[in-house]
Design a protein around this motif. Structure first.
Motif, mmCIF file in Angstrom:
data_model
loop_
_atom_site.group_PDB
_atom_site.id
_atom_site.type_symbol
_atom_site.label_atom_id
_atom_site.label_comp_id
_atom_site.label_asym_id
_atom_site.label_seq_id
_atom_site.Cartn_x
_atom_site.Cartn_y
_atom_site.Cartn_z
ATOM 1 N N UNK A 10 0.823 -1.214 0.000
ATOM 2 C CA UNK A 10 0.000 0.000 0.000
ATOM 3 C C UNK A 10 0.854 1.261 0.000
ATOM 4 N N UNK A 11 2.148 1.120 0.317
ATOM 5 C CA UNK A 11 3.052 2.265 0.293
ATOM 6 C C UNK A 11 2.870 3.227 1.443
ATOM 7 N N UNK A 12 2.304 2.742 2.566
ATOM 8 C CA UNK A 12 2.111 3.639 3.704
ATOM 9 C C UNK A 12 3.444 3.872 4.414
ATOM 10 N N UNK A 13 3.481 4.910 5.207
ATOM 11 C CA UNK A 13 4.711 5.266 5.905
ATOM 12 C C UNK A 13 4.886 4.522 7.223
ATOM 13 N N UNK A 14 3.786 4.059 7.819
ATOM 14 C CA UNK A 14 3.863 3.319 9.081
ATOM 15 C C UNK A 14 2.684 2.374 9.180
ATOM 16 N N UNK A 15 2.863 1.330 9.973
ATOM 17 C CA UNK A 15 1.819 0.328 10.175
ATOM 18 C C UNK A 15 1.640 0.112 11.662
ATOM 19 N N UNK A 16 0.406 0.299 12.125
ATOM 20 C CA UNK A 16 0.058 0.182 13.543
ATOM 21 C C UNK A 16 -0.748 -1.093 13.746
ATOM 22 N N UNK A 17 -0.235 -2.008 14.561
ATOM 23 C CA UNK A 17 -0.965 -3.255 14.808
ATOM 24 C C UNK A 17 -0.455 -3.890 16.093
ATOM 25 N N UNK A 18 -0.983 -5.087 16.410
ATOM 26 C CA UNK A 18 -0.622 -5.766 17.663
ATOM 27 C C UNK A 18 0.099 -7.077 17.389
ATOM 28 N N UNK A 19 0.752 -7.574 18.442
ATOM 29 C CA UNK A 19 1.369 -8.911 18.424
ATOM 30 C C UNK A 19 2.417 -9.068 17.324
ATOM 31 N N UNK A 20 3.194 -8.039 17.088
ATOM 32 C CA UNK A 20 4.252 -8.141 16.085
ATOM 33 C C UNK A 20 5.348 -9.077 16.588
ATOM 34 N N UNK A 21 5.636 -10.103 15.809
ATOM 35 C CA UNK A 21 6.634 -11.096 16.207
ATOM 36 C C UNK A 21 8.027 -10.695 15.712
ATOM 37 N N UNK A 22 9.019 -11.195 16.410
ATOM 38 C CA UNK A 22 10.411 -10.825 16.161
ATOM 39 C C UNK A 22 10.828 -11.050 14.709
ATOM 40 N N UNK A 23 10.703 -12.263 14.209
ATOM 41 C CA UNK A 23 11.219 -12.572 12.876
ATOM 42 C C UNK A 23 10.435 -11.880 11.746
ATOM 43 N N UNK A 24 9.085 -11.939 11.742
ATOM 44 C CA UNK A 24 8.380 -11.215 10.680
ATOM 45 C C UNK A 24 8.673 -9.717 10.688
ATOM 46 N N UNK A 25 8.762 -9.122 11.883
ATOM 47 C CA UNK A 25 9.053 -7.683 11.957
ATOM 48 C C UNK A 25 10.459 -7.387 11.458
ATOM 49 N N UNK A 26 11.422 -8.200 11.878
ATOM 50 C CA UNK A 26 12.799 -7.988 11.442
ATOM 51 C C UNK A 26 12.971 -8.160 9.953
ATOM 52 N N UNK A 27 12.341 -9.187 9.397
ATOM 53 C CA UNK A 27 12.435 -9.412 7.954
ATOM 54 C C UNK A 27 11.755 -8.299 7.174
ATOM 55 N N UNK A 28 10.644 -7.799 7.715
ATOM 56 C CA UNK A 28 9.950 -6.676 7.080
ATOM 57 C C UNK A 28 10.853 -5.449 7.039
ATOM 58 N N UNK A 29 11.455 -5.115 8.156
ATOM 59 C CA UNK A 29 12.292 -3.914 8.220
ATOM 60 C C UNK A 29 13.563 -4.042 7.397
ATOM 61 N N UNK A 30 14.019 -5.299 7.189
ATOM 62 C CA UNK A 30 15.238 -5.510 6.423
ATOM 63 C C UNK A 30 15.027 -5.682 4.936
ATOM 64 N N UNK A 31 13.774 -5.606 4.480
ATOM 65 C CA UNK A 31 13.483 -5.786 3.054
ATOM 66 C C UNK A 31 14.034 -4.623 2.239
ATOM 67 N N UNK A 32 14.322 -4.901 0.975
ATOM 68 C CA UNK A 32 14.839 -3.867 0.076
ATOM 69 C C UNK A 32 13.785 -2.800 -0.180
ATOM 70 N N UNK A 33 14.272 -1.579 -0.339
ATOM 71 C CA UNK A 33 13.360 -0.477 -0.651
ATOM 72 C C UNK A 33 12.694 0.075 0.589
ATOM 73 N N UNK A 34 11.982 1.173 0.450
ATOM 74 C CA UNK A 34 11.305 1.767 1.610
ATOM 75 C C UNK A 34 10.154 0.875 2.081
ATOM 76 N N UNK A 35 10.089 0.661 3.363
ATOM 77 C CA UNK A 35 9.004 -0.128 3.960
ATOM 78 C C UNK A 35 8.400 0.675 5.104
ATOM 79 N N UNK A 36 7.156 0.387 5.471
ATOM 80 C CA UNK A 36 6.540 1.132 6.569
ATOM 81 C C UNK A 36 7.268 0.923 7.892
ATOM 82 N N UNK A 37 7.402 1.988 8.651
ATOM 83 C CA UNK A 37 7.836 1.868 10.042
ATOM 84 C C UNK A 37 6.747 1.106 10.796
ATOM 85 N N UNK A 38 7.093 0.596 11.963
ATOM 86 C CA UNK A 38 6.143 -0.213 12.724
ATOM 87 C C UNK A 38 5.819 0.434 14.061
#
Length: 271
Positions: free
Chosen positions: A198-226
């Protein structure tokens, strides 16, 4: 005249149609007589010992909960099991239980609309994971009324929501300027890809797990802050929304209470 449980259910199902529930979900009346009075109602996130006790203290005849009590198939509700004990307790006290879960998540307005409204300063544009109609679906994409730095936004989210022991966390550059955010009440890391797409700047949600969050933040290109919330805090705003639905249907004859008892399991935090 008192309002029967069935009339409260009809109002809730008009607002949160059961057809919107996911196929694996269990929504609807769990226990209680639809013909009995629902002159006093408690709305909560979780049907647990604390909220059932609160309903007893209030003299409530109906609990409206977001989370199902019996999500998976059961073959009995014996009183020597945790959930069976709650069913027996509610029946003995004359308390009915109704659950609106993923149907309330997907409805318009629903759980994520309530979260966005409580955070404030957000204009809802549409669902994050839309259904075919493009109107209902999980999560919401929003634009900020005024651009805001991530650090300030995280602090504002924390101030807007009820306090919890884990609190509100953020991941990203605190100086990043936010113009759009996605919000999703409940466990939302399965929608990280949707938020990125969706190209948003941040994503607000609950129960963010370590590995999915880390992989999301480490992806190429701009990704939403958490922005990470606890599950209860992210869905608690819906209780007020559901209470308004019930009050409107009851035309002043239903006494509706919103539970403020935090039912997150976390009650300790080391300094």
């Amino acid at each position: 005249m008192s309002v029967p449980v069935s009339e409260v259910i009809a109002a809730l199902e008009a607002a949160y149609p059961p057809a919107l529930a996911e196929s694996w979900d269990a929504v609807g009346l769990v226990c209680g007589d639809p013909t009995e009075s629902a002159d006093r109602v408690l709305v909560c996130v979780d049907p647990v010992e604390e909220t059932v006790a609160e309903a007893e203290e209030l003299g409530a005849r109906l609990i409206v909960a977001h989370h199902p009590l019996l999500l998976r198939g059961v073959h009995g509700v014996a009183a020597d099991t945790a959930k069976g004990r709650l069913v027996h307790r509610m029946i003995r006290a004359g308390i009915a239980l109704y659950c609106a879960h993923t149907n309330a998540d997907s409805a318009n307005p629903g759980v994520s609309d309530a979260l966005a409204e409580t955070v404030g300063g957000l204009r809802v544009l549409g669902p994050l994971a839309p259904h075919e109609d493009g109107v209902t679906g999980i999560g919401r994409i929003c634009e900020l009324v005024e651009p805001e730095r991530l650090g300030s936004f995280v602090a504002r989210v924390a101030d807007a929501l009820p306090a919890t022991r884990p609190g509100v966390t953020g991941a990203g550059d605190p100086d990043r300027l936010l113009r759009t955010v996605a919000v999703s009440g409940g466990a939302g890391d399965s929608y990280l890809g949707r938020a990125s797409a969706a190209g948003v700047d941040a994503y607000v949600t609950a129960d963010l797990r370590h590995h999915p969050a880390g992989e999301h933040l480490g992806a190429a290109g701009p990704v939403p802050a958490l922005v990470g919330l606890t599950h209860w805090a992210s869905e608690w705003p819906w209780c007020g929304q559901a209470a308004n639905v019930i009050e409107s249907a009851g035309a002043g004859t239903v006494d509706v209470h919103v539970s403020t008892r935090c039912t997150d399991p976390w009650n300790l935090r080391a300094s």
